[in-house]
Design a protein around this motif. Structure first.
Motif, mmCIF file in Angstrom:
data_model
loop_
_atom_site.group_PDB
_atom_site.id
_atom_site.type_symbol
_atom_site.label_atom_id
_atom_site.label_comp_id
_atom_site.label_asym_id
_atom_site.label_seq_id
_atom_site.Cartn_x
_atom_site.Cartn_y
_atom_site.Cartn_z
ATOM 1 N N MET A 179 0.843 -1.179 0.000
ATOM 2 C CA MET A 179 0.000 0.000 0.000
ATOM 3 C C MET A 179 0.890 1.245 0.000
ATOM 4 N N ILE A 180 0.544 2.197 -0.851
ATOM 5 C CA ILE A 180 1.296 3.446 -0.888
ATOM 6 C C ILE A 180 0.683 4.394 0.126
ATOM 7 N N LYS A 181 1.437 4.767 1.139
ATOM 8 C CA LYS A 181 0.916 5.638 2.187
ATOM 9 C C LYS A 181 1.339 7.077 1.924
ATOM 10 N N PRO A 182 0.553 8.030 2.465
ATOM 11 C CA PRO A 182 1.001 9.416 2.334
ATOM 12 C C PRO A 182 2.358 9.586 2.996
ATOM 13 N N LYS A 183 3.188 10.394 2.387
ATOM 14 C CA LYS A 183 4.512 10.644 2.963
ATOM 15 C C LYS A 183 4.351 11.607 4.130
ATOM 16 N N ILE A 184 4.842 11.220 5.283
ATOM 17 C CA ILE A 184 4.739 12.100 6.447
ATOM 18 C C ILE A 184 5.826 13.163 6.353
ATOM 19 N N GLN A 185 5.375 14.408 6.461
ATOM 20 C CA GLN A 185 6.322 15.511 6.347
ATOM 21 C C GLN A 185 6.467 16.223 7.687
ATOM 22 N N ARG A 186 7.613 16.798 7.890
ATOM 23 C CA ARG A 186 7.845 17.563 9.113
ATOM 24 C C ARG A 186 6.973 18.817 9.075
ATOM 25 N N TYR A 187 6.282 19.081 10.195
ATOM 26 C CA TYR A 187 5.408 20.252 10.255
ATOM 27 C C TYR A 187 6.238 21.516 10.366
ATOM 28 N N LYS A 188 5.946 22.480 9.482
ATOM 29 C CA LYS A 188 6.640 23.765 9.551
ATOM 30 C C LYS A 188 5.622 24.832 9.925
ATOM 31 N N GLN A 189 5.855 25.525 11.012
ATOM 32 C CA GLN A 189 4.936 26.570 11.459
ATOM 33 C C GLN A 189 4.892 27.692 10.417
ATOM 34 N N TYR A 206 0.173 29.585 4.626
ATOM 35 C CA TYR A 206 -0.891 28.648 4.982
ATOM 36 C C TYR A 206 -1.398 27.970 3.721
ATOM 37 N N PRO A 207 -1.780 26.676 3.817
ATOM 38 C CA PRO A 207 -2.317 26.017 2.631
ATOM 39 C C PRO A 207 -3.616 26.672 2.192
ATOM 40 N N VAL A 208 -3.831 26.720 0.907
ATOM 41 C CA VAL A 208 -5.015 27.374 0.345
ATOM 42 C C VAL A 208 -6.069 26.315 0.070
ATOM 43 N N GLN A 265 -3.461 18.099 0.347
ATOM 44 C CA GLN A 265 -2.974 16.978 -0.440
ATOM 45 C C GLN A 265 -2.395 15.949 0.528
ATOM 46 N N ALA A 266 -2.599 14.680 0.234
ATOM 47 C CA ALA A 266 -2.038 13.651 1.101
ATOM 48 C C ALA A 266 -0.547 13.909 1.281
ATOM 49 N N GLY A 267 -0.080 13.802 2.491
ATOM 50 C CA GLY A 267 1.336 14.036 2.739
ATOM 51 C C GLY A 267 1.563 15.194 3.685
ATOM 52 N N HIS A 268 0.511 15.994 3.969
ATOM 53 C CA HIS A 268 0.646 17.089 4.911
ATOM 54 C C HIS A 268 0.402 16.640 6.343
ATOM 55 N N LEU A 269 -0.060 15.417 6.507
ATOM 56 C CA LEU A 269 -0.452 14.970 7.835
ATOM 57 C C LEU A 269 0.754 14.548 8.654
ATOM 58 N N VAL A 270 0.662 14.818 9.920
ATOM 59 C CA VAL A 270 1.776 14.502 10.814
ATOM 60 C C VAL A 270 1.371 13.424 11.815
ATOM 61 N N PHE A 271 0.161 13.535 12.354
ATOM 62 C CA PHE A 271 -0.264 12.631 13.413
ATOM 63 C C PHE A 271 -1.298 11.639 12.886
ATOM 64 N N THR A 272 -1.193 10.401 13.308
ATOM 65 C CA THR A 272 -2.228 9.433 12.960
ATOM 66 C C THR A 272 -3.445 9.680 13.846
ATOM 67 N N ASN A 273 -4.594 9.076 13.487
ATOM 68 C CA ASN A 273 -5.800 9.369 14.265
ATOM 69 C C ASN A 273 -5.682 8.806 15.683
ATOM 70 N N SER A 274 -6.596 9.279 16.544
ATOM 71 C CA SER A 274 -6.484 8.959 17.971
ATOM 72 C C SER A 274 -7.577 8.008 18.419
ATOM 73 N N ASN A 275 -7.972 7.119 17.541
ATOM 74 C CA ASN A 275 -8.972 6.099 17.870
ATOM 75 C C ASN A 275 -10.328 6.676 18.235
ATOM 76 N N TYR A 276 -10.665 7.837 17.694
ATOM 77 C CA TYR A 276 -11.991 8.385 18.009
ATOM 78 C C TYR A 276 -12.958 8.214 16.847
ATOM 79 N N ARG A 277 -12.548 7.535 15.801
ATOM 80 C CA ARG A 277 -13.441 7.345 14.662
ATOM 81 C C ARG A 277 -14.561 6.387 15.053
ATOM 82 N N THR A 278 -15.807 6.788 14.828
ATOM 83 C CA THR A 278 -16.947 5.921 15.138
ATOM 84 C C THR A 278 -17.517 5.281 13.875
#
Ligand code: SF4
Ligand code: SF4
Length: 103
Positions: A1-11, A18-20, A25-38
């Motif tokens: 499976m091709i996963k989004p590339k995790i990138q270092r967060y830049k303030q 800021y993203p417009v 786009q996949a790849g901006h995410l830093v943290f995986t979900n926290s098990n709150y998906r219902t």
């Protein structure tokens, strides 16, 4: 499976950094979900026509292209259901998450 590339967060330092738009786009995410998906989206790939409406509107960049169709990275999907409501082909169904199976 091709996963989004995790990138270092830049303030962002200026407004232009800021993203417009409403989605990332996949790849901006830093943290995986926290098990709150219902609910979790399930794609019926036989119904998918590859329009990429889900890919373009997922606020978490959890959808990624797989050939001419799409797939979901459940590490990042929050279960919001936007992809399912945007899918005109009705290829995405929201199913209740099984307790303890939130992956
Ligand atoms: S919106 Fe539906 S039909 Fe379009 S790419 Fe996504 S799953 Fe496929
Ligand atoms: S349920 Fe929400 S977070 Fe998960 S793939 Fe669909 S739009 Fe993205």
């Amino acid at each position: 499976m091709i996963k989004p590339k995790i990138q270092r967060y830049k303030q962002p330092r200026t407004i232009s950094e800021y993203p417009v738009g409403p989605s990332f786009q996949a790849g901006h995410l830093v943290f995986t979900n926290s098990n709150y998906r219902t609910f979790k989206p399930i794609i019926d790939i036989t119904l998918c026509v590859g329009c990429l409406a889900c890919y373009a509107t997922c606020p978490d960049g959890a959808l990624f292209r797989r050939g001419k169709k799409v797939s979901i990275d459940y590490d990042f999907c929050k279960g919001c259901g936007i992809c399912a409501s945007e899918c005109k082909a009705k290829a995405i169904a929201m199913k209740k998450e099984e307790p303890g199976r939130n992956e």
